[in-house]
Design an enzyme around this catalytic site. Structure first.
Site, PDB file in Angstrom:
ATOM      1  N   SER A 261       0.845  -1.194   0.000  1.00  0.00           N
ATOM      2  CA  SER A 261       0.000   0.000   0.000  1.00  0.00           C
ATOM      3  C   SER A 261       0.876   1.238   0.000  1.00  0.00           C
ATOM      4  O   SER A 261       1.987   1.229   0.541  1.00  0.00           O
ATOM      5  CB  SER A 261      -0.896   0.030   1.246  1.00  0.00           C
ATOM      6  OG  SER A 261      -0.158   0.430   2.389  1.00  0.00           O
ATOM      7  N   ASP A 262       0.387   2.311  -0.626  1.00  0.00           N
ATOM      8  CA  ASP A 262       1.013   3.593  -0.365  1.00  0.00           C
ATOM      9  C   ASP A 262       0.700   3.946   1.084  1.00  0.00           C
ATOM     10  O   ASP A 262      -0.268   3.448   1.676  1.00  0.00           O
ATOM     11  CB  ASP A 262       0.499   4.663  -1.336  1.00  0.00           C
ATOM     12  CG  ASP A 262       1.495   5.818  -1.493  1.00  0.00           C
ATOM     13  OD1 ASP A 262       2.393   5.952  -0.646  1.00  0.00           O
ATOM     14  OD2 ASP A 262       1.365   6.583  -2.467  1.00  0.00           O
ATOM     15  N   TRP A 263       1.510   4.818   1.672  1.00  0.00           N
ATOM     16  CA  TRP A 263       1.390   5.126   3.099  1.00  0.00           C
ATOM     17  C   TRP A 263       0.069   5.855   3.360  1.00  0.00           C
ATOM     18  O   TRP A 263      -0.123   6.981   2.907  1.00  0.00           O
ATOM     19  CB  TRP A 263       2.587   5.958   3.533  1.00  0.00           C
ATOM     20  CG  TRP A 263       3.767   5.148   3.999  1.00  0.00           C
ATOM     21  CD1 TRP A 263       4.427   5.304   5.186  1.00  0.00           C
ATOM     22  CD2 TRP A 263       4.441   4.068   3.325  1.00  0.00           C
ATOM     23  NE1 TRP A 263       5.447   4.374   5.280  1.00  0.00           N
ATOM     24  CE2 TRP A 263       5.479   3.606   4.164  1.00  0.00           C
ATOM     25  CE3 TRP A 263       4.245   3.416   2.100  1.00  0.00           C
ATOM     26  CZ2 TRP A 263       6.321   2.550   3.827  1.00  0.00           C
ATOM     27  CZ3 TRP A 263       5.078   2.360   1.751  1.00  0.00           C
ATOM     28  CH2 TRP A 263       6.099   1.939   2.607  1.00  0.00           C
ATOM     29  N   GLY A 265      -2.815   4.492   2.312  1.00  0.00           N
ATOM     30  CA  GLY A 265      -3.688   4.173   1.185  1.00  0.00           C
ATOM     31  C   GLY A 265      -4.678   3.056   1.457  1.00  0.00           C
ATOM     32  O   GLY A 265      -5.457   2.700   0.572  1.00  0.00           O
TER      33      GLY A 265
END
Length: 740
Positions: A261-263, A265
């Protein structure tokens, strides 16, 4: 006596027993066998723990089994300095400086896959030396609007160019035993409302424009990880999206790596379980943003997942698939005993940064041959502009760095000129005088309280009697410029730089404008200025790269990886819609009404307005002559290949490199298609007077479009043209052919 003998026998037997390695620790075994062996040894709790962060940038391994932690690092241009375990503040290390490589727009502008391999290998060595598992990059989101604050981290507007450039980068990084993490998958094409934009785009545009670079990274680059994007698609966040992750990435493309995941996200436990997310980072749950360690247990894939399993609400099929992928990552990286040790801050890395910078700089205009600067004739060179001195490696978001050194353009020019001429400097304008991001401080004091009129007056006075005037301006890494989490407010240059440039043009005819940016900018003064360089954010070696091109030590060979529009309304995202520049906490639907007609595809289609500079444009200090292109056949079948050959000759007086471009045009199609599409390019180095043949070989893939009704790639029989060009607007020859 018997007791002693028994004891000796046991002591001898123990090492023999210990030599029976479990399969997961046996490097001679196939990875899949090792994965399955490790998987069956793990408890449910250990499996769930592997799915989510334990700190800002790490997730746990399994100490009981000797499986190390996983450490992630930004970013695509250099290795981010260390932060505290639970917080974004600097950890205060003194040995976490790095080499800053040029931004990825510059790498794309080299149009040279060899430079991409060098970049990936070099940055991968720095990541490995710092003991990182995953490098969070490169980014390949398509250039849809010049307002996107994060375009500087990406590889331009064309899916073919981005595909060819991302593959070697990934391979170069991963030969160090460090995973590349290609981002942001997918449709993250602006920064405003990046968490709340639900992209509505047709399948043709999705498959033809926005996905090809990711597909190439997976199937050709064999990337070991992919990062999900912040935005939504079909109403689901991209970090846990059934269509993007399960159906396409893991299904159609056969991706066997991890989805990170993006931080921040991740938003939903049930979707994170079922919709393809493997590793969750940076979630802002239960106060984590304030730095509470126990919050990691509250991640969507932490206790909430474990409780669902233990209560019988969900099974462990998805869990085992996620853990298999994470174990593969371990065996490819931290548990590969043969991976190299890496290196950091080496002369070779600085050399790589300089070379990539030199090859990526684009000579946009050179009327009257003002460039290169002739030091035999120059006694005084005036350098004007804040970007001549401002550090550019600090700021811009997650790609901000703490460098060992950064040579400014002004210092690079002074170093190169030496005592051959006087180099004088004037500020010209004041932009952002600050120099701090996330605890990293440049140490520069750029404060200047003079009025714009006073600054311009000084610049004009300095420029008036100079032999050359070099204005170095553009954008910077501040909010609302080239910066994460904000978009630009307009296409124009900030800080009234247009006024400075126009005043300098009146004061001195030998004016060179060096635009430092990761984005296209408006140039209302273009007719007044003889020479313009597009210089990008060039990292640690910025000053050396720029000086080499200005003085002719390096012959510019960069080509634009995206179109420079004359006006914002010439960009289809803004003329056809949709683009929203107002922040919204609620989810907003955004339609990509332009479909496949992005960048030069739109410029070719509408024909009414010419861009300021076309895609693929870039001049040289020498000249090139193209011969008449020929094909090895007139008709090809669907199983055939066809080759096109053209001669290119250096007709000037210095060595140079030309990027020969192949576009394919479908003359009649059942669905609307672009006038032409890039399907090949080669960078060729030629000595003065030297001539070489350049050959492109394609198959039906280069003729195909995505038929959304059939959900398949289709190459329709009929007439096509191979277009040989030096840019999207500079066509050198056309070869007709037919697909039977």
């Amino acid at each position: 006596m018997k007791k002693v003998l028994f004891g000796l026998a046991f002591a001898v037997a123990l090492p023999l027993f210990a030599q029976q390695k479990p399969a997961y620790l046996d490097a001679a075994k196939p990875i899949e066998e090792r994965v399955e062996d490790a998987l069956k040894r793990l408890t449910i709790e250990e499996k769930v723990a592997m799915l989510h962060a334990q700190s800002k940038f790490s997730s746990p391994g399994v100490p009981r089994l000797g499986i190390p932690e996983f450490w992630m690092t930004d970013g695509p241009h250099g290795i981010r300095p260390e932060v505290l375990w639970d917080e974004w503040d600097q950890a205060g290390w003194t040995n976490d400086s790095c080499v800053a490589f040029p931004a990825l727009t510059c790498l794309a502008a080299t149009w040279n896959p060899d430079m991409s391999m060098l970049y990936g290998k070099s940055i991968g060595e720095e990541a490995r030396y710092r003991n990182k598992t995953v490098l969070l990059g490169p980014g390949v989101n398509i250039y849809r609007t010049p307002l996107n604050g994060r375009n500087f981290e990406y590889m331009g507007e064309d899916p073919y160019l981005a595909s060819r450039m991302v593959v070697p980068y990934v391979q170069g990084v991963q030969q160090n035993g460090v995973a590349a993490c290609v981002k942001h998958y997918a449709l993250n094409n602006q920064e405003i409302n990046r968490h709340t934009t639900n992209v509505i785009v047709d399948d043709r545009a999705l498959y033809e424009i926005y996905l090809p670079a990711f597909k190439a990274a997976v199937q050709e680059g064999k990337t070991w990880s992919i990062m999900g994007a912040y935005n939504l698609y079909k109403g689901q966040h991209a970090c846990h999206n059934q269509y993007l992750l399960n159906d396409i990435l893991k299904g159609e493309w056969g991706f066997d790596g991890v989805v990170v995941s993006d931080w921040g996200g991740t938003h939903d436990t049930d979707q994170a379980i079922t919709n393809g997310l493997d590793m969750e980072f940076g979630s802002w749950t239960d106060g984590l943003s304030n730095g509470h360690s126990n919050a990691y247990d509250n991640y969507y894939l932490a206790m909430p997942y474990l409780e669902r399993i233990k209560s019988g609400k969900v099974g462990t099929k998805e869990l085992d698939d996620k853990v298999r992928r994470i174990l593969r990552l371990a065996f490819r990286t931290t548990m590969d005993a043969n991976r190299p040790l890496g290196s950091i801050l080496s002369p070779e890395h600085y050399e790589a940064a300089r070379r990539i910078g030199e090859e990526g700089i684009v000579l946009l205009q050179n009327n009257g041959g003002v460039l290169p600067i002739d030091l035999n004739k120059a006694k005084k060179i005036a350098v004007i502009g804040e970007n001549a001195v401002k550090m550019m490696t600090v700021g811009g978001g997650s790609s901000s760095l703490k460098v060992q050194r950064e040579l400014s353009p002004l210092d690079g020019i002074r170093k190169r000129v030496g005592d051959k001429a006087e180099v004088v400097y004037a500020r010209g304008y004041v932009g952002d005088a600050t120099g701090e991001y996330n605890g990293v401080v440049t140490g520069q004091n750029l404060k200047d309280d003079r009025t714009p009129a006073e600054l311009i007056a000084e610049a004009v006075k300095v420029a008036a009697d100079a032999d050359y005037v070099i204005f170095i301006g553009g954008l910077n890494k501040s909010n609302n410029q080239d910066c994460e989490d904000s978009d630009r407010e307009s296409l124009g240059l900030p800080y009234a730089q247009d006024d400075v440039i126009s005043a300098l043009a009146k004061a001195n005819k030998n004016l060179i404008v060096v635009n430092v940016s990761g984005n296209a900018v408006a140039m209302p003064w273009i007719a007044e200025v003889p020479s313009v360089l597009q210089a990008w954010f060039l990292g640690s070696e910025a000053g050396n790269s720029i000086a080499a091109v200005l003085m002719g030590d390096a012959n510019p060979s960069g080509k634009l990886p995206f179109t420079f529009p004359a006006r914002l309304e010439d960009v289809p995202a803004h003329s056809l819609g949709e683009y929203f520049g107002d922040r919204s906490k609620e989810v907003v639907d955004m339609k990509y009404n332009e479909g496949i007609f992005v960048g030069y595809r739109w410029a070719d289609k509408q024909k009414k307005v010419k861009p300021l500079f076309p895609f693929g444009h870039g001049l040289s200090y020498t000249t090139f002559a193209y011969g008449k292109p020929v094909a090895d056949k007139k008709v090809m079948s669907a199983a055939d290949q066809i080759s096109f050959t053209v001669t290119v000759k250096n007709t000037g007086d210095r060595e140079g490199q030309e990027v020969v471009q192949l576009y394919i045009s479908d003359k009649k199609s059942s669905l609307p298609r672009p006038v032409k599409e890039l399907k090949g390019f080669k960078k060729v180095k030629l000595a003065p007077g030297e001539e070489k043949e350049v050959t492109f070989t394609i198959d039906k893939e280069a003729l195909s479009f995505f038929d959304d009704a059939q959900h398949a790639w289709v190459a329709e029989p009929g007439k096509f043209e191979a277009v040989i060009a030096a840019s999207a607007a500079d066509i050198k020859g056309i070869v007709p052919f037919e697909l039977k």
